[in-house]
Write a protein that holds these residues in place. Structure first.
Motif, PDB file in Angstrom:
ATOM      1  N   ILE A 177      33.671  -3.458  13.326  1.00 45.34           N
ATOM      2  CA  ILE A 177      33.678  -4.887  13.016  1.00 45.34           C
ATOM      3  C   ILE A 177      34.133  -5.099  11.574  1.00 45.34           C
ATOM      4  CG2 ILE A 177      32.121  -6.862  12.611  1.00 45.34           C
ATOM      5  CD1 ILE A 177      30.492  -5.876  15.014  1.00 45.34           C
ATOM      6  N   SER A 178      35.095  -6.016  11.362  1.00 45.18           N
ATOM      7  CA  SER A 178      35.499  -6.303   9.981  1.00 45.18           C
ATOM      8  C   SER A 178      34.906  -7.628   9.534  1.00 45.18           C
ATOM      9  CB  SER A 178      37.023  -6.254   9.818  1.00 45.18           C
ATOM     10  OG  SER A 178      37.612  -7.522   9.948  1.00 45.18           O
ATOM     11  N   ALA A 179      34.328  -7.610   8.329  1.00 48.86           N
ATOM     12  CA  ALA A 179      33.519  -8.728   7.840  1.00 48.86           C
ATOM     13  C   ALA A 179      34.366  -9.768   7.131  1.00 48.86           C
ATOM     14  CB  ALA A 179      32.448  -8.200   6.877  1.00 48.86           C
ATOM     15  N   GLN A 180      34.129 -11.029   7.481  1.00 53.90           N
ATOM     16  CA  GLN A 180      34.819 -12.150   6.874  1.00 53.90           C
ATOM     17  C   GLN A 180      33.805 -12.975   6.076  1.00 53.90           C
ATOM     18  OE1 GLN A 180      37.292 -13.554   5.914  1.00 53.90           O
ATOM     19  NE2 GLN A 180      37.819 -15.521   6.802  1.00 53.90           N
ATOM     20  N   LYS A 181      34.279 -13.661   5.056  1.00 52.75           N
ATOM     21  CA  LYS A 181      33.405 -14.552   4.279  1.00 52.75           C
ATOM     22  C   LYS A 181      32.756 -15.553   5.230  1.00 52.75           C
ATOM     23  CE  LYS A 181      33.405 -17.730   0.420  1.00 52.75           C
ATOM     24  NZ  LYS A 181      33.476 -19.086   1.011  1.00 52.75           N
ATOM     25  N   GLY A 182      31.479 -15.804   5.024  1.00 50.77           N
ATOM     26  CA  GLY A 182      30.748 -16.681   5.913  1.00 50.77           C
ATOM     27  C   GLY A 182      29.758 -15.893   6.769  1.00 50.77           C
ATOM     28  N   LEU A 183      29.978 -14.555   6.851  1.00 50.48           N
ATOM     29  CA  LEU A 183      29.098 -13.705   7.657  1.00 50.48           C
ATOM     30  C   LEU A 183      27.670 -13.724   7.100  1.00 50.48           C
ATOM     31  CD1 LEU A 183      28.737 -11.557   9.914  1.00 50.48           C
ATOM     32  CD2 LEU A 183      29.509  -9.830   8.301  1.00 50.48           C
ATOM     33  N   ASN A 184      27.555 -13.637   5.790  1.00 48.74           N
ATOM     34  CA  ASN A 184      26.231 -13.604   5.164  1.00 48.74           C
ATOM     35  C   ASN A 184      26.368 -13.774   3.657  1.00 48.74           C
ATOM     36  OD1 ASN A 184      26.972 -11.063   3.981  1.00 48.74           O
ATOM     37  ND2 ASN A 184      26.431 -10.058   5.898  1.00 48.74           N
ATOM     38  N   GLU A 185      25.270 -13.791   2.971  1.00 45.65           N
ATOM     39  CA  GLU A 185      25.253 -13.762   1.508  1.00 45.65           C
ATOM     40  C   GLU A 185      24.762 -12.378   1.106  1.00 45.65           C
ATOM     41  OE1 GLU A 185      26.092 -15.595  -1.073  1.00 45.65           O
ATOM     42  OE2 GLU A 185      26.941 -17.122   0.283  1.00 45.65           O
ATOM     43  N   PRO A 186      25.637 -11.553   0.538  1.00 46.30           N
ATOM     44  CA  PRO A 186      25.163 -10.210   0.197  1.00 46.30           C
ATOM     45  C   PRO A 186      24.051 -10.242  -0.841  1.00 46.30           C
ATOM     46  CG  PRO A 186      27.492 -10.517  -0.401  1.00 46.30           C
ATOM     47  CD  PRO A 186      27.037 -11.787   0.208  1.00 46.30           C
ATOM     48  N   ARG A 187      23.080  -9.353  -0.657  1.00 43.29           N
ATOM     49  CA  ARG A 187      21.952  -9.291  -1.586  1.00 43.29           C
ATOM     50  C   ARG A 187      22.381  -8.671  -2.906  1.00 43.29           C
ATOM     51  NH1 ARG A 187      18.410  -5.508   2.163  1.00 43.29           N
ATOM     52  NH2 ARG A 187      19.522  -6.816   3.627  1.00 43.29           N
ATOM     53  N   VAL A 188      21.672  -9.042  -3.959  1.00 43.34           N
ATOM     54  CA  VAL A 188      21.865  -8.382  -5.250  1.00 43.34           C
ATOM     55  C   VAL A 188      20.976  -7.151  -5.222  1.00 43.34           C
ATOM     56  CG1 VAL A 188      21.560  -8.644  -7.735  1.00 43.34           C
ATOM     57  CG2 VAL A 188      22.260 -10.606  -6.344  1.00 43.34           C
ATOM     58  N   PRO A 189      21.529  -5.971  -5.532  1.00 44.50           N
ATOM     59  CA  PRO A 189      20.694  -4.763  -5.444  1.00 44.50           C
ATOM     60  C   PRO A 189      19.442  -4.909  -6.328  1.00 44.50           C
ATOM     61  CG  PRO A 189      22.993  -4.208  -5.912  1.00 44.50           C
ATOM     62  CD  PRO A 189      22.885  -5.696  -5.992  1.00 44.50           C
ATOM     63  N   PRO A 190      18.267  -4.606  -5.779  1.00 47.46           N
ATOM     64  CA  PRO A 190      17.055  -4.675  -6.599  1.00 47.46           C
ATOM     65  C   PRO A 190      17.050  -3.538  -7.627  1.00 47.46           C
ATOM     66  CG  PRO A 190      16.569  -3.753  -4.453  1.00 47.46           C
ATOM     67  CD  PRO A 190      18.010  -4.160  -4.416  1.00 47.46           C
ATOM     68  N   VAL A 191      16.336  -3.743  -8.721  1.00 50.45           N
ATOM     69  CA  VAL A 191      16.298  -2.744  -9.799  1.00 50.45           C
ATOM     70  C   VAL A 191      15.912  -1.372  -9.253  1.00 50.45           C
ATOM     71  CG1 VAL A 191      15.198  -2.095 -11.969  1.00 50.45           C
ATOM     72  CG2 VAL A 191      15.770  -4.492 -11.507  1.00 50.45           C
ATOM     73  N   ILE A 192      14.931  -1.370  -8.373  1.00 51.83           N
ATOM     74  CA  ILE A 192      14.445  -0.099  -7.830  1.00 51.83           C
ATOM     75  C   ILE A 192      15.547   0.603  -7.034  1.00 51.83           C
ATOM     76  CG2 ILE A 192      13.375  -1.281  -5.835  1.00 51.83           C
ATOM     77  CD1 ILE A 192      11.142   0.908  -6.108  1.00 51.83           C
ATOM     78  N   GLY A 193      16.368  -0.205  -6.367  1.00 54.83           N
ATOM     79  CA  GLY A 193      17.507   0.336  -5.632  1.00 54.83           C
ATOM     80  C   GLY A 193      18.536   0.949  -6.568  1.00 54.83           C
ATOM     81  N   VAL A 194      18.764   0.274  -7.672  1.00 56.19           N
ATOM     82  CA  VAL A 194      19.734   0.767  -8.651  1.00 56.19           C
ATOM     83  C   VAL A 194      19.274   2.113  -9.213  1.00 56.19           C
ATOM     84  CG1 VAL A 194      20.875   0.283 -10.856  1.00 56.19           C
ATOM     85  CG2 VAL A 194      20.487  -1.574  -9.225  1.00 56.19           C
ATOM     86  N   MET A 195      17.977   2.216  -9.470  1.00 58.45           N
ATOM     87  CA  MET A 195      17.415   3.477  -9.982  1.00 58.45           C
ATOM     88  C   MET A 195      17.612   4.590  -8.955  1.00 58.45           C
ATOM     89  SD  MET A 195      15.496   2.453 -12.801  1.00 58.45           S
ATOM     90  CE  MET A 195      13.937   3.317 -12.885  1.00 58.45           C
ATOM     91  N   LYS A 196      17.310   4.248  -7.712  1.00 61.59           N
ATOM     92  CA  LYS A 196      17.431   5.218  -6.636  1.00 61.59           C
ATOM     93  C   LYS A 196      18.898   5.673  -6.501  1.00 61.59           C
ATOM     94  CE  LYS A 196      16.831   5.406  -1.673  1.00 61.59           C
ATOM     95  NZ  LYS A 196      17.353   4.454  -0.708  1.00 61.59           N
ATOM     96  N   ALA A 197      19.795   4.693  -6.621  1.00 65.07           N
ATOM     97  CA  ALA A 197      21.219   4.975  -6.448  1.00 65.07           C
ATOM     98  C   ALA A 197      21.734   5.927  -7.522  1.00 65.07           C
ATOM     99  CB  ALA A 197      22.008   3.672  -6.459  1.00 65.07           C
ATOM    100  N   MET A 198      21.190   5.801  -8.723  1.00 67.62           N
ATOM    101  CA  MET A 198      21.650   6.664  -9.816  1.00 67.62           C
ATOM    102  C   MET A 198      21.348   8.128  -9.533  1.00 67.62           C
ATOM    103  SD  MET A 198      21.191   4.485 -13.346  1.00 67.62           S
ATOM    104  CE  MET A 198      19.450   4.728 -13.409  1.00 67.62           C
ATOM    105  N   ARG A 199      20.235   8.341  -8.840  1.00 60.73           N
ATOM    106  CA  ARG A 199      19.839   9.726  -8.543  1.00 60.73           C
ATOM    107  C   ARG A 199      20.358  10.205  -7.180  1.00 60.73           C
ATOM    108  NH1 ARG A 199      14.884   7.462 -10.118  1.00 60.73           N
ATOM    109  NH2 ARG A 199      14.331   7.387  -7.917  1.00 60.73           N
ATOM    110  N   ALA A 200      20.850   9.274  -6.378  1.00 60.61           N
ATOM    111  CA  ALA A 200      21.189   9.621  -4.991  1.00 60.61           C
ATOM    112  C   ALA A 200      22.272  10.691  -4.933  1.00 60.61           C
ATOM    113  CB  ALA A 200      21.651   8.379  -4.244  1.00 60.61           C
ATOM    114  N   GLU A 201      22.127  11.547  -3.930  1.00 58.02           N
ATOM    115  CA  GLU A 201      23.144  12.574  -3.732  1.00 58.02           C
ATOM    116  C   GLU A 201      24.349  11.948  -3.028  1.00 58.02           C
ATOM    117  OE1 GLU A 201      24.330  16.325  -1.016  1.00 58.02           O
ATOM    118  OE2 GLU A 201      22.484  15.222  -0.557  1.00 58.02           O
ATOM    119  N   ILE A 202      25.530  12.238  -3.554  1.00 60.71           N
ATOM    120  CA  ILE A 202      26.755  11.783  -2.885  1.00 60.71           C
ATOM    121  C   ILE A 202      27.343  13.004  -2.183  1.00 60.71           C
ATOM    122  CG2 ILE A 202      29.039  10.722  -3.169  1.00 60.71           C
ATOM    123  CD1 ILE A 202      26.912   8.837  -4.196  1.00 60.71           C
TER     124      ILE A 202
END
Ligand SMILES: Cc1cc2nc3c(=O)[nH]c(=O)nc-3n(C[C@H](O)[C@H](O)[C@H](O)COP(=O)(O)OP(=O)(O)OC[C@H]3O[C@@H](n4cnc5c(N)ncnc54)[C@H](O)[C@@H]3O)c2cc1C
Ligand SMILES: Cc1cc2nc3c(=O)[nH]c(=O)nc-3n(C[C@H](O)[C@H](O)[C@H](O)COP(=O)(O)OP(=O)(O)OC[C@H]3O[C@@H](n4cnc5c(N)ncnc54)[C@H](O)[C@@H]3O)c2cc1C
Lengths: 263, 330
Positions: A177-202
């Motif tokens: 499925i390809s997403a078009q504007k109007g589908l939703n309002e994307p969330r702003v990453p929460p601080v805790i998510g940003v912290m987690k992302a910094m350590r996340a394994e890629i």
């Protein structure tokens, strides 16, 4: 519900783009961001996972080290896993080779849904999504503004935007499925998510790991080739019309008729 | 003969879309230079009339006519089109950069193991008879010429209003070739439940030749009536900025710009909008741009041919009545 989200790190709309002197390539100012439509794709995947209450969201990108940023944004929003397809052999590829590699990586995963953006803000072809679906042998639906999943029936009903209206389509899973504007309002990453992302394994996958041959990817596998880049023709500088409103309007109509021959 | 130039003849509300006619014109030019035949591809239900019309432009009309094709279904169209393309290997395959074609053709390209140039601004032939497609990159900040050396067909989707509509000369009478509509049902997974389309008097933004776009300077949804009146006398379509759409004054369908629609009209009115880069990216191939803004420093003036600094609530009604007078004279 296992959901794969394709994400691309793209130059910000404001970034300066210069031509190399020999016009063989472009230089882009170092201002990058997650592709706008991919943030909608990401959001929808998370909402579906939350609604179903089980499963995994995996973000995946093909690119250089820069793309790690897009993947981390995905993780910060709530993705469970991040995969980067990275290999010097991918360089110089086009939509076809990009989709080929992405599809190859997805084949090895368990997935029910694949989300991508309507188009990428840089090359804006909107071809990668349908091509990935083709290489996976699954159906696809583009420019989607609403998704309803019924996990029991293993099906989705989606609404897509068409010129002057909407189309409602049902399909069994898996689907892209390809997403078009109007589908939703994307969330702003929460601080805790940003912290987690910094350590996340890629997780990184190269050509070997994907089991593709060098002539299927990058410049060697590309179907399209850029012959030359150039600056778009410049618009002649603006003619400002000044004076009392009725006079200005009369002048404009005259110019549109006589000079521009636009009416 | 195989290896011709093919044009996808998209239609809506019983009429061939303007962009398809534009491409039949361009397709004819390419076909003549290459010494090839021009074919039109027609999918639909009860479309004999359209097939006949297409014979005025094309040497051959491939017609797939079946109730199954009444509504566009990618799974169905994909099979039928790819099967014939594999058999006949057209040299060049063209379609408008429409919602339908952008959904269908990347997949056709995948199935034919060939490239695709989406959203082209021009097409020409190189010395080696290879089709060269001009494309915008980075939202139009640069353009590039791309070519597909490997793989057939060479597929290009072209932005509406790029080429003129050819005149049906009347002396070309192509042959209609009815195609069997046989699909593998196991490969038809999509089911189109419903199509909701308001009967529109105006052309879609992507095809409109004149567009009147209002921004946040319109102050509220009720004031778009002013733009409707201006549009009425020009046969134009009304557009909106993202700020307007996000405020709920207009549906997303009306949004012009990078996250809305890409437009390329002959004449574009930018009214009460600032000219943010994401907006510009969706309209900068407009041929003539008129900007009306009360702020002389608004960046839209950098992208305009004609600029008026002033209050739109004063200027627009005057403009409408002046245009009525002028156009009424003809
Ligand atoms: C002729 C040609 C030559 C090119 N040469 C180069 C080159 O030398 N070096 C280079 O870096 N690029 C190059 N590119 C660009 C690169 O290949 C594009 O990024 C690729 O074609 C994707 O197309 P797009 O940006 O139009 O994506 P679209 O099809 O517009 O993207 C739609 C959606 O697909 C997904 N998607 C797209 N790309 C990716 C990705 N990489 N990873 C994950 N998801 C993705 C996203 O969800 C996106 O929203 C070239 C492109 C062309 C056409
Ligand atoms: C990822 C992303 C994607 C985007 N995509 C799009 C897109 O597709 N399309 C789009 O349009 N925007 C898009 N934007 C938004 C864009 O950045 C701007 O916010 C938007 O275009 C501003 O809309 P506007 O010009 O109507 O409003 P404003 O910037 O508020 O401008 C209003 C203008 O009206 C003028 N004005 C006010 N009153 C009057 C009056 N009485 N008479 C005359 N002039 C008056 C003002 O001087 C001002 O210049 C996007 C942004 C992002 C981040």
């Amino acid at each position: 519900m296992n959901i794969v989200v394709l994400v691309k790190q793209v130059p910000d709309s404001e970034a300066m783009v210069q031509l190399k002197a020999d016009r063989s390539a472009v230089e882009v100012e170092d201002k990058y961001t997650l592709n706008f439509f991919d943030s909608l794709a990401m959001e929808e995947a998370l909402r579906i996972k939350e609604q179903v209450g089980a499963g995994k969201v995996t973000v995946i990108s093909l690119g250089t080290q820069k793309s790690v940023e897009a993947l981390r944004t995905g993780v910060a929003m709530g993705a469970d896993e991040a995969v980067l397809l990275e290999d010097p052999a991918f360089e110089g590829g086009d939509e076809y080779t990009t989709a080929k590699a992405l599809a190859q990586a997805i084949k090895e995963m368990k997935y029910d849904l694949v989300f991508c953006g309507r188009e990428a803000f840089d090359d804006s072809s909107g071809a990668v999504g349908p091509l990935v679906a083709e290489f996976l042998g699954i159906p696809h639906i583009t420019v989607v503004v609403k998704v309803q999943v019924s996990p029991e029936e293993r099906a989705v009903v989606v609404e897509r935007e068409i010129e002057g209206g909407k189309e409602v389509i049902r399909t069994p899973l898996p689907v892209l499925i390809s997403a078009q504007k109007g589908l939703n309002e994307p969330r702003v990453p929460p601080v805790i998510g940003v912290m987690k992302a910094m350590r996340a394994e890629i997780k990184r996958l190269n050509l070997d790991a994907l089991g593709l041959s060098p002539d299927e990817v990058g410049r060697a596998g590309a179907k399209e080739e850029v012959l030359r880049y150039y600056r778009p023709p410049e618009r002649p500088s603006v003619t400002m019309l000044e004076g009392e409103a009725p006079d200005v309007v009369r002048e404009l109509v005259e110019l549109l008729k006589e000079e521009a021959k636009a009416i | 003969m195989s290896g011709g130039v093919w044009v996808f003849a998209e239609h809506q509300d019983g009429r061939i879309r303007k962009v398809a006619l534009e491409l039949l014109g361009k397709g004819r030019e390419l076909a003549e230079k290459l010494g090839l035949e021009l074919a039109a591809l027609l999918f639909g239900s009860g479309v004999d009339g359209l097939a006949k019309e297409l014979t005025l432009y094309a040497d051959k009309v491939y017609q797939w006519d079946d109730p199954l094709l009444e509504k566009y279904n990618c799974d169905v169209y994909l099979q039928l089109l790819s099967d014939l393309a594999v058999k006949e290997t057209p040299q060049i395959l063209l379609a408008g950069a429409t919602v339908l074609a952008k959904d269908l053709f990347p997949r056709v390209a995948g199935r034919l193991s060939t490239g695709i140039a989406m959203d082209c601004l021009d097409l020409e032939l190189g010395d080696d008879a290879l089709m060269i497609a001009r494309k915008p990159f980075f939202g139009g900040k640069v353009w590039a010429d791309v070519a597909c050396r490997e793989g057939r067909s060479q597929i290009a989707l072209v932005r509406p209003n790029t080429f003129p509509v050819p005149t049906a000369s009347g002396d070309i009478t192509g042959e209609v070739l009815k195609q069997a509509v046989e699909v593998d049902p196991t490969q038809v997974r999509l089911e189109v439940l419903e199509i909701v389309r308001a009967a529109k008097e105006r052309l879609d933004l992507t095809e409109a030749e004149v567009i009147v776009t209002g921004g946040r300077g319109m102050k509220g949804p009720e004031n778009f009536q002013l733009l409707e009146e201006l549009a009425d006398c020009l046969g134009a379509t009304v557009g909106a900025t993202r700020a307007v759409v996000d405020s709920g004054w207009k549906p997303h369908d009306d949004q012009v710009g990078k996250s809305g629609k890409t437009v390329s009209p002959k004449l574009y009115f930018a009214i009460g909008l600032s000219g943010a880069i994401q907006h510009i990216m969706g309209m900068d191939t407009s041929k003539v741009v008129v900007a009306i803004n009360k702020d002389p420093r608004a960046s839209i003036f950098q992208y305009a041919d004609y600029g008026i600094v002033g209050d739109l609530f004063e200027i627009v009604p005057l403009l409408t009545s002046e245009l009525k007078k002028e156009l009424g004279k003809r």
